[in-house]
Scaffold this active site. Structure first.
Site, PDB file in Angstrom:
ATOM      1  CB  CYS A 130      -0.935   0.008   1.199  1.00  0.00           C
ATOM      2  SG  CYS A 130      -2.093  -1.358   1.176  1.00  0.00           S
ATOM      3  CG  HIS A 143      -3.131   3.586   2.381  1.00  0.00           C
ATOM      4  ND1 HIS A 143      -3.622   3.222   1.149  1.00  0.00           N
ATOM      5  CD2 HIS A 143      -3.185   2.460   3.158  1.00  0.00           C
ATOM      6  CE1 HIS A 143      -3.948   1.937   1.171  1.00  0.00           C
ATOM      7  NE2 HIS A 143      -3.701   1.456   2.382  1.00  0.00           N
ATOM      8  CG  ASN A 173      -6.621  -0.749   1.413  1.00  0.00           C
ATOM      9  OD1 ASN A 173      -5.950  -0.273   0.497  1.00  0.00           O
ATOM     10  ND2 ASN A 173      -6.076  -1.257   2.503  1.00  0.00           N
TER      11      ASN A 173
HETATM   12  N1  COA Z   1     -18.592  -8.684   9.190  1.00  0.00           N
HETATM   13  C1  COA Z   1     -19.084  -8.963  10.411  1.00  0.00           C
HETATM   14  N2  COA Z   1     -18.308  -9.341  11.451  1.00  0.00           N
HETATM   15  C2  COA Z   1     -16.989  -9.430  11.226  1.00  0.00           C
HETATM   16  C3  COA Z   1     -16.423  -9.168   9.968  1.00  0.00           C
HETATM   17  C4  COA Z   1     -17.291  -8.795   8.932  1.00  0.00           C
HETATM   18  N3  COA Z   1     -16.837  -8.502   7.692  1.00  0.00           N
HETATM   19  N4  COA Z   1     -15.099  -9.358  10.053  1.00  0.00           N
HETATM   20  C5  COA Z   1     -14.826  -9.711  11.314  1.00  0.00           C
HETATM   21  N5  COA Z   1     -15.976  -9.761  12.027  1.00  0.00           N
HETATM   22  C6  COA Z   1     -16.139 -10.125  13.427  1.00  0.00           C
HETATM   23  C7  COA Z   1     -14.980 -10.920  13.965  1.00  0.00           C
HETATM   24  O1  COA Z   1     -15.133 -12.280  13.642  1.00  0.00           O
HETATM   25  C8  COA Z   1     -15.081 -10.644  15.449  1.00  0.00           C
HETATM   26  O2  COA Z   1     -16.079 -11.464  15.991  1.00  0.00           O
HETATM   27  P1  COA Z   1     -15.880 -12.166  17.419  1.00  0.00           P
HETATM   28  O3  COA Z   1     -15.720 -11.051  18.387  1.00  0.00           O
HETATM   29  O4  COA Z   1     -17.120 -12.953  17.578  1.00  0.00           O
HETATM   30  O5  COA Z   1     -14.625 -12.998  17.277  1.00  0.00           O
HETATM   31  C9  COA Z   1     -15.582  -9.189  15.524  1.00  0.00           C
HETATM   32  O6  COA Z   1     -16.142  -8.919  14.219  1.00  0.00           O
HETATM   33  C10 COA Z   1     -14.506  -8.192  15.836  1.00  0.00           C
HETATM   34  O7  COA Z   1     -13.384  -8.454  15.005  1.00  0.00           O
HETATM   35  P2  COA Z   1     -12.086  -7.597  15.099  1.00  0.00           P
HETATM   36  O8  COA Z   1     -11.096  -8.128  14.130  1.00  0.00           O
HETATM   37  O9  COA Z   1     -11.648  -7.446  16.531  1.00  0.00           O
HETATM   38  O10 COA Z   1     -12.645  -6.187  14.612  1.00  0.00           O
HETATM   39  P3  COA Z   1     -11.897  -4.823  14.505  1.00  0.00           P
HETATM   40  O11 COA Z   1     -12.644  -3.786  15.245  1.00  0.00           O
HETATM   41  O12 COA Z   1     -10.420  -4.920  14.760  1.00  0.00           O
HETATM   42  O13 COA Z   1     -12.066  -4.489  12.964  1.00  0.00           O
HETATM   43  C11 COA Z   1     -10.790  -4.499  10.935  1.00  0.00           C
HETATM   44  C12 COA Z   1     -11.476  -5.337  12.003  1.00  0.00           C
HETATM   45  C13 COA Z   1     -10.142  -5.425   9.920  1.00  0.00           C
HETATM   46  C14 COA Z   1     -11.817  -3.642  10.250  1.00  0.00           C
HETATM   47  C15 COA Z   1      -9.729  -3.586  11.612  1.00  0.00           C
HETATM   48  O14 COA Z   1      -8.926  -4.354  12.479  1.00  0.00           O
HETATM   49  C16 COA Z   1      -8.858  -2.902  10.612  1.00  0.00           C
HETATM   50  O15 COA Z   1      -9.316  -2.085   9.839  1.00  0.00           O
HETATM   51  N6  COA Z   1      -7.548  -3.176  10.647  1.00  0.00           N
HETATM   52  C17 COA Z   1      -6.613  -2.577   9.742  1.00  0.00           C
HETATM   53  C18 COA Z   1      -6.790  -3.178   8.392  1.00  0.00           C
HETATM   54  C19 COA Z   1      -6.055  -2.446   7.348  1.00  0.00           C
HETATM   55  O16 COA Z   1      -6.187  -1.273   7.251  1.00  0.00           O
HETATM   56  N7  COA Z   1      -5.276  -3.182   6.578  1.00  0.00           N
HETATM   57  C20 COA Z   1      -4.583  -2.670   5.474  1.00  0.00           C
HETATM   58  C21 COA Z   1      -3.443  -1.857   5.910  1.00  0.00           C
HETATM   59  S1  COA Z   1      -2.683  -1.214   4.504  1.00  0.00           S
END
Ligand code: COA
Length: 322
Positions: A113, A249, A279
């Site tokens: 990215c 980004h 993204n």
């Molecule tokens: N829809 C519904 N529920 C979802 C889901 C989806 N698409 N994806 C995950 N969940 C669930 C998980 O299974 C988890 O359930 P559980 O508590 O029963 O285990 C719950 O939602 C919370 O998951 P978690 O991973 O803790 O959520 P989060 O608040 O961290 O959000 C992201 C997840 C991926 C959105 C977040 O971590 C993020 O944006 N991270 C950075 C990603 C990024 O920018 N990557 C590229 C960098 S260049």
């Protein structure tokens, strides 16, 4: 002194739009969850017969038009992509052929990215050291090809698109400074585990797609974007309040908001497209930048900060006067 400046911008988004409601129909997710955790509402997805070079070419043509240049004026083509058309030749060579030009340098860079800010760093140095007058820097991705549509934790996050700029020789900056960094110890947190030299193993098919530890990536992204902003402003003795626009980004609205808060930037001064594009990796900054140039928000003479963070981890920034 020789410097570089952005002479033109362009972008391209595939026609097909996939909304969060569309995703609700094929996986266990909800529009509410996606919007609350990421800010994403929809993403563009390339058609089956579209490759990264198709997206890149369309963005490049727009950037050339705005710069008032013909393809023959280009001295170097750099494409930042994690999703090249083929293993080789590079997508930049394919775009060169399709622009109808021959002879200028053309290569791809892979910095996930952060690829576009890495590309600007290279292009700026190329121009300042007399390597050429006009460099096309493109970020282009078809991340949908690396998406496991059965993995809701990643499938909702990514989209396809391309953005491009023409960087041109000038006698006053332009690009004020560029900063690139990487730390390879975080490989496991964000990766596509399979690849050419390690071989593809069809019994591990899920590993041919993006895998991510979202929580850990989120925390590192917020901390790293803060440190790269401070490094960039300190190096140039610029107060954060002097910035006119912040073009980050576009990975997650919560990461963008946290980075903007540290910069004390009101959200009206932050370019946000993650809601519409999701993204798009190396394409996200030039896409967001082009949108804001074309809708008249970003104007000539204004001071901008680009910031990126991605797999590797890689990160970087560009401070520029447009
Ligand atoms: N829809 C519904 N529920 C979802 C889901 C989806 N698409 N994806 C995950 N969940 C669930 C998980 O299974 C988890 O359930 P559980 O508590 O029963 O285990 C719950 O939602 C919370 O998951 P978690 O991973 O803790 O959520 P989060 O608040 O961290 O959000 C992201 C997840 C991926 C959105 C977040 O971590 C993020 O944006 N991270 C950075 C990603 C990024 O920018 N990557 C590229 C960098 S260049």
């Amino acid at each position: 002194m020789t410097y570089s400046r952005i002479a033109g911008t362009g972008s391209y988004l595939p026609e097909k739009v996939v909304t969060n409601s569309d995703l609700e129909k094929v996986m266990d997710t909800s529009d509410e969850w996606i919007q609350e955790r990421t800010g994403i509402k929809r993403r563009h997805i390339a058609a089956d017969d579209q490759a990264t070079s198709d997206l890149a070419l369309a963005a490049a043509n727009e950037a050339l038009d705005m710069a008032g240049l013909a393809a023959e004026d280009i001295d170097l083509i750099i494409i930042a992509t994690t999703t090249p058309d083929k293993v080789f030749p590079g997508t930049a060579c394919i775009v060169q052929r399709r622009l109808g030009i021959r002879g200028c340098g053309a290569f791809d860079i892979q910095a996930a990215c952060s690829g576009f800010v890495y590309g600007l760093d290279l292009a700026d140095r190329h121009i300042r050291t007399g390597g050429g007058k006009n460099v096309l820097v493109i970020g282009a991705e078809t991340l949908s090809r690396l998406t496991n549509w059965e993995d809701r934790t990643t499938a909702v996050l990514f989209g396809d698109g391309a953005g491009a700029v023409v960087l041109q020789e000038t006698d006053e900056p332009g690009i004020i400074s560029t900063h690139i960094h990487a730390d390879g110890q975080y490989e496991d947190l964000l990766q596509v585990p399979q690849g050419v030299s390690q071989g593809y193993d069809i019994t591990r098919a899920g590993e041919a797609f993006i895998q991510m530890n979202g929580n850990a990536v989120f925390r590192r992204a917020v901390a790293t974007l803060d440190s790269i902003a401070r490094e960039t402003l300190d190096k140039n003795n610029i107060d954060k309040h002097d910035l006119d626009w912040f073009v980050p980004h576009q990975a997650n609205m919560r990461i963008i908001t946290a980075a903007a808060k540290k910069l004390d930037m009101p959200m009206e001064r932050v370019i946000v497209t993650v809601d519409e594009h999701a993204n798009t990796s190396a394409a996200s900054i030039p896409l967001a930048f082009d949108v804001a140039v074309r809708d008249g928000r970003i104007k000539r003479g204004e001071l901008l900060l680009f910031e990126a963070f991605g797999a590797g981890f890689t990160w970087g920034s560009t401070l520029l006067r447009f």
